[in-house]
Design an enzyme around this catalytic site. Sequence first.
Site, PDB file in Angstrom:
ATOM      1  N   ARG A  67      -9.807   0.936   8.379  1.00 42.88           N
ATOM      2  CA  ARG A  67      -9.695  -0.948   9.147  1.00 42.88           C
ATOM      3  C   ARG A  67     -10.211  -1.045   9.230  1.00 42.88           C
ATOM      4  O   ARG A  67      -9.972  -2.445  10.252  1.00 42.88           O
ATOM      5  CB  ARG A  67      -8.650  -0.215  10.331  1.00 42.88           C
ATOM      6  CG  ARG A  67      -7.257  -0.596   8.727  1.00 42.88           C
ATOM      7  CD  ARG A  67      -6.032  -0.980  10.078  1.00 42.88           C
ATOM      8  NE  ARG A  67      -4.898  -0.112   9.782  1.00 42.88           N
ATOM      9  CZ  ARG A  67      -3.774  -0.344   9.041  1.00 42.88           C
ATOM     10  NH1 ARG A  67      -3.130  -1.066   8.989  1.00 42.88           N
ATOM     11  NH2 ARG A  67      -3.126   0.636   8.609  1.00 42.88           N
ATOM     12  N   ARG A  76      11.843  -6.250   4.851  1.00 45.38           N
ATOM     13  CA  ARG A  76      11.024  -4.685   4.892  1.00 45.38           C
ATOM     14  C   ARG A  76      12.155  -3.291   5.607  1.00 45.38           C
ATOM     15  O   ARG A  76      12.789  -4.637   6.831  1.00 45.38           O
ATOM     16  CB  ARG A  76       9.894  -4.048   5.076  1.00 45.38           C
ATOM     17  CG  ARG A  76       9.077  -2.542   5.052  1.00 45.38           C
ATOM     18  CD  ARG A  76       8.454  -2.690   5.277  1.00 45.38           C
ATOM     19  NE  ARG A  76       7.421  -2.626   6.137  1.00 45.38           N
ATOM     20  CZ  ARG A  76       5.604  -2.537   6.175  1.00 45.38           C
ATOM     21  NH1 ARG A  76       5.472  -2.624   5.517  1.00 45.38           N
ATOM     22  NH2 ARG A  76       4.879  -3.351   7.200  1.00 45.38           N
ATOM     23  N   ARG A 108      -1.197  -9.016  13.413  1.00 40.32           N
ATOM     24  CA  ARG A 108      -1.736  -7.873  12.414  1.00 40.32           C
ATOM     25  C   ARG A 108      -2.906  -7.947  11.221  1.00 40.32           C
ATOM     26  O   ARG A 108      -3.009  -8.038  10.906  1.00 40.32           O
ATOM     27  CB  ARG A 108      -0.520  -7.212  12.000  1.00 40.32           C
ATOM     28  CG  ARG A 108      -0.564  -5.700  13.197  1.00 40.32           C
ATOM     29  CD  ARG A 108       1.167  -5.187  12.449  1.00 40.32           C
ATOM     30  NE  ARG A 108       1.806  -5.202  10.940  1.00 40.32           N
ATOM     31  CZ  ARG A 108       2.886  -4.459  10.760  1.00 40.32           C
ATOM     32  NH1 ARG A 108       3.744  -5.190  10.793  1.00 40.32           N
ATOM     33  NH2 ARG A 108       2.971  -3.984   9.356  1.00 40.32           N
ATOM     34  N   LYS A 113       1.074  -1.182   0.025  1.00 44.34           N
ATOM     35  CA  LYS A 113       0.299   0.500   0.040  1.00 44.34           C
ATOM     36  C   LYS A 113       0.542   1.667   0.274  1.00 44.34           C
ATOM     37  O   LYS A 113       0.619   2.067  -1.250  1.00 44.34           O
ATOM     38  CB  LYS A 113      -1.433   0.013   1.198  1.00 44.34           C
ATOM     39  CG  LYS A 113      -1.934  -1.217   1.549  1.00 44.34           C
ATOM     40  CD  LYS A 113      -2.413  -0.508   2.466  1.00 44.34           C
ATOM     41  CE  LYS A 113      -2.343  -0.578   3.888  1.00 44.34           C
ATOM     42  NZ  LYS A 113      -1.742  -2.587   4.596  1.00 44.34           N
ATOM     43  N   ARG A 155      10.972  -1.802  10.932  1.00 50.42           N
ATOM     44  CA  ARG A 155      10.345  -1.058  11.860  1.00 50.42           C
ATOM     45  C   ARG A 155       9.700  -2.092  12.901  1.00 50.42           C
ATOM     46  O   ARG A 155       9.927  -3.739  12.934  1.00 50.42           O
ATOM     47  CB  ARG A 155       8.891  -1.535  10.848  1.00 50.42           C
ATOM     48  CG  ARG A 155       8.117   0.013  10.154  1.00 50.42           C
ATOM     49  CD  ARG A 155       7.253  -0.140   9.727  1.00 50.42           C
ATOM     50  NE  ARG A 155       6.079  -0.685   9.821  1.00 50.42           N
ATOM     51  CZ  ARG A 155       4.929  -0.600   8.929  1.00 50.42           C
ATOM     52  NH1 ARG A 155       4.648   0.146   8.086  1.00 50.42           N
ATOM     53  NH2 ARG A 155       3.730  -1.200   9.810  1.00 50.42           N
TER      54      ARG A 155
HETATM   55  P1  AP5 Z   1       4.449  -1.462   1.968  1.00 43.55           P
HETATM   56  O1  AP5 Z   1       3.916  -0.235   0.587  1.00 43.55           O
HETATM   57  O2  AP5 Z   1       5.355  -0.964   3.044  1.00 43.55           O
HETATM   58  O3  AP5 Z   1       3.171  -2.204   2.740  1.00 43.55           O
HETATM   59  P2  AP5 Z   1       2.187  -2.061   3.226  1.00 43.55           P
HETATM   60  O4  AP5 Z   1       0.951  -2.306   1.877  1.00 43.55           O
HETATM   61  O5  AP5 Z   1       1.826  -0.116   3.355  1.00 43.55           O
HETATM   62  O6  AP5 Z   1       2.399  -2.362   4.785  1.00 43.55           O
HETATM   63  P3  AP5 Z   1       2.179  -1.617   6.009  1.00 43.55           P
HETATM   64  O7  AP5 Z   1       2.815  -2.838   6.775  1.00 43.55           O
HETATM   65  O8  AP5 Z   1       3.164  -0.752   6.259  1.00 43.55           O
HETATM   66  O9  AP5 Z   1       0.645  -2.189   6.760  1.00 43.55           O
HETATM   67  P4  AP5 Z   1      -0.034  -2.344   7.641  1.00 43.55           P
HETATM   68  O10 AP5 Z   1      -1.687  -2.118   7.162  1.00 43.55           O
HETATM   69  O11 AP5 Z   1       0.721  -3.442   8.617  1.00 43.55           O
HETATM   70  O12 AP5 Z   1       1.151  -0.649   8.460  1.00 43.55           O
HETATM   71  P5  AP5 Z   1       0.768   0.929   9.140  1.00 43.55           P
HETATM   72  O13 AP5 Z   1       1.729   1.465   8.535  1.00 43.55           O
HETATM   73  O14 AP5 Z   1      -0.370   0.804   7.377  1.00 43.55           O
HETATM   74  O15 AP5 Z   1       5.722  -2.829   1.186  1.00 43.55           O
HETATM   75  C1  AP5 Z   1       6.196  -3.906   2.117  1.00 43.55           C
HETATM   76  C2  AP5 Z   1       7.545  -4.086   1.744  1.00 43.55           C
HETATM   77  O16 AP5 Z   1       7.644  -4.789   0.328  1.00 43.55           O
HETATM   78  C3  AP5 Z   1       8.675  -2.708   1.827  1.00 43.55           C
HETATM   79  O17 AP5 Z   1       9.786  -3.769   1.899  1.00 43.55           O
HETATM   80  C4  AP5 Z   1       8.613  -3.021   0.083  1.00 43.55           C
HETATM   81  O18 AP5 Z   1       9.735  -2.323  -0.528  1.00 43.55           O
HETATM   82  C5  AP5 Z   1       8.407  -4.290  -0.745  1.00 43.55           C
HETATM   83  N1  AP5 Z   1       6.960  -4.377  -2.124  1.00 43.55           N
HETATM   84  C6  AP5 Z   1       6.267  -3.658  -1.867  1.00 43.55           C
HETATM   85  N2  AP5 Z   1       5.662  -4.034  -3.273  1.00 43.55           N
HETATM   86  C7  AP5 Z   1       6.142  -5.488  -3.583  1.00 43.55           C
HETATM   87  C8  AP5 Z   1       6.141  -5.391  -4.757  1.00 43.55           C
HETATM   88  N3  AP5 Z   1       5.504  -6.331  -5.746  1.00 43.55           N
HETATM   89  N4  AP5 Z   1       7.080  -6.811  -5.219  1.00 43.55           N
HETATM   90  C9  AP5 Z   1       8.457  -7.100  -3.837  1.00 43.55           C
HETATM   91  N5  AP5 Z   1       8.141  -6.218  -3.068  1.00 43.55           N
HETATM   92  C10 AP5 Z   1       7.629  -5.436  -2.835  1.00 43.55           C
HETATM   93  O19 AP5 Z   1      -0.099   0.796   9.926  1.00 43.55           O
HETATM   94  C11 AP5 Z   1       0.590   0.230  10.800  1.00 43.55           C
HETATM   95  C12 AP5 Z   1      -0.269   0.248  12.698  1.00 43.55           C
HETATM   96  O20 AP5 Z   1      -0.863   1.738  12.735  1.00 43.55           O
HETATM   97  C13 AP5 Z   1      -1.535  -0.723  12.801  1.00 43.55           C
HETATM   98  O21 AP5 Z   1      -0.448  -2.244  12.937  1.00 43.55           O
HETATM   99  C14 AP5 Z   1      -2.228  -0.387  13.985  1.00 43.55           C
HETATM  100  O22 AP5 Z   1      -1.960   0.036  15.065  1.00 43.55           O
HETATM  101  C15 AP5 Z   1      -1.887   1.338  13.533  1.00 43.55           C
HETATM  102  N6  AP5 Z   1      -2.809   2.128  12.434  1.00 43.55           N
HETATM  103  C16 AP5 Z   1      -2.384   2.857  11.226  1.00 43.55           C
HETATM  104  N7  AP5 Z   1      -4.151   3.201  10.919  1.00 43.55           N
HETATM  105  C17 AP5 Z   1      -5.020   2.515  11.662  1.00 43.55           C
HETATM  106  C18 AP5 Z   1      -6.208   2.968  11.327  1.00 43.55           C
HETATM  107  N8  AP5 Z   1      -7.066   3.119  10.570  1.00 43.55           N
HETATM  108  N9  AP5 Z   1      -6.953   1.615  12.719  1.00 43.55           N
HETATM  109  C19 AP5 Z   1      -6.770   1.700  13.447  1.00 43.55           C
HETATM  110  N10 AP5 Z   1      -4.671   1.296  13.944  1.00 43.55           N
HETATM  111  C20 AP5 Z   1      -4.415   2.156  12.940  1.00 43.55           C
HETATM  112 MG    MG Z   2       2.108   0.917   4.721  1.00 44.24          MG
END
Ligand code: AP5
Ligand code: MG
Length: 215
Positions: free
Chosen positions: A89, A123, A166, A13, A155
């Site tokens: 979410r 990552r 998660r 994402k 991270r």
């Molecule tokens: P990346 O782009 O980082 O993936 P992502 O989908 O953004 O994954 P996240 O882990 O950031 O999602 P998340 O939902 O767990 O975390 P968030 O920060 O939103 O890609 C991942 C890896 O793959 C990277 O190394 C990249 O280089 C590689 N990659 C990407 N595309 C590729 C491809 N095509 N081929 C190969 N490699 C590739 O949330 C974190 C925390 O915040 C949550 O757990 C929660 O505690 C809190 N939070 C955030 N939003 C909310 C909400 N709305 N409600 C409640 N709590 C929330």
């Molecule tokens: Mg992300």
Amino acid sequence: MRLVVFGRQGAGKGTQSARLAAHFDAPHISTGDMLREAAAAGTPIGLEAKGYMDAGRLLPDEVMLGVVEERLAQPDVLEHGFLLDGFPRTLGQAEALLGITEVDVAVNLEVPEEVVIERISSRRVCKGCGRIYSVAEPPSTNWTCDTCGGEVVQRPDDTSDAVAARLATYQAETIPAVHWFDTKGLLVTVDGVGTPDEVAERLIAAVEARLAERR
Ligand code: AP5
Ligand code: MG
């Protein structure tokens, strides 16, 4: 452009939202990035968020709604729209979002669980600006960010326990929100397996096709 990006943890994402934001000229709003910045700055919401994030648990809906509602009222969003990454979410967040704004398209970036586990374990992210790297595609010099010179690290919520929590939460809490967007006729699912460039091309084509259908 008012776009929502769904996808399980590690689906790409953040990686794709940065590209979509540049293509569609709309601000990339990642709730995870906002919470990590708040935690690094030591604000009250940031300190509360850190405990939830490190354990892989979602923050309460009312806290997140306050954060997002404030962000969506900023002038850049009023002028250019938004690209929401990581919100909504839960079903409650989804319903609340459509109560405060319209959404043009929601994309569901579909990547199997075994692939995201692999991606998350390799990552690395910049502590300064949040830019995303991986072991396969590191910064050009010694884990120093190419954009801001910050330190590039793993991270804190990318531990195997937090990742398992998660992914389970995604299934239980977020899938109902994805289905709900589908019932509203707003969802388009895109295959997220392939190189980042291939996935970006598919995403842009899918969003543009959906927008053309709705015109
Ligand atoms: P990346 O782009 O980082 O993936 P992502 O989908 O953004 O994954 P996240 O882990 O950031 O999602 P998340 O939902 O767990 O975390 P968030 O920060 O939103 O890609 C991942 C890896 O793959 C990277 O190394 C990249 O280089 C590689 N990659 C990407 N595309 C590729 C491809 N095509 N081929 C190969 N490699 C590739 O949330 C974190 C925390 O915040 C949550 O757990 C929660 O505690 C809190 N939070 C955030 N939003 C909310 C909400 N709305 N409600 C409640 N709590 C929330
Ligand atoms: Mg992300």
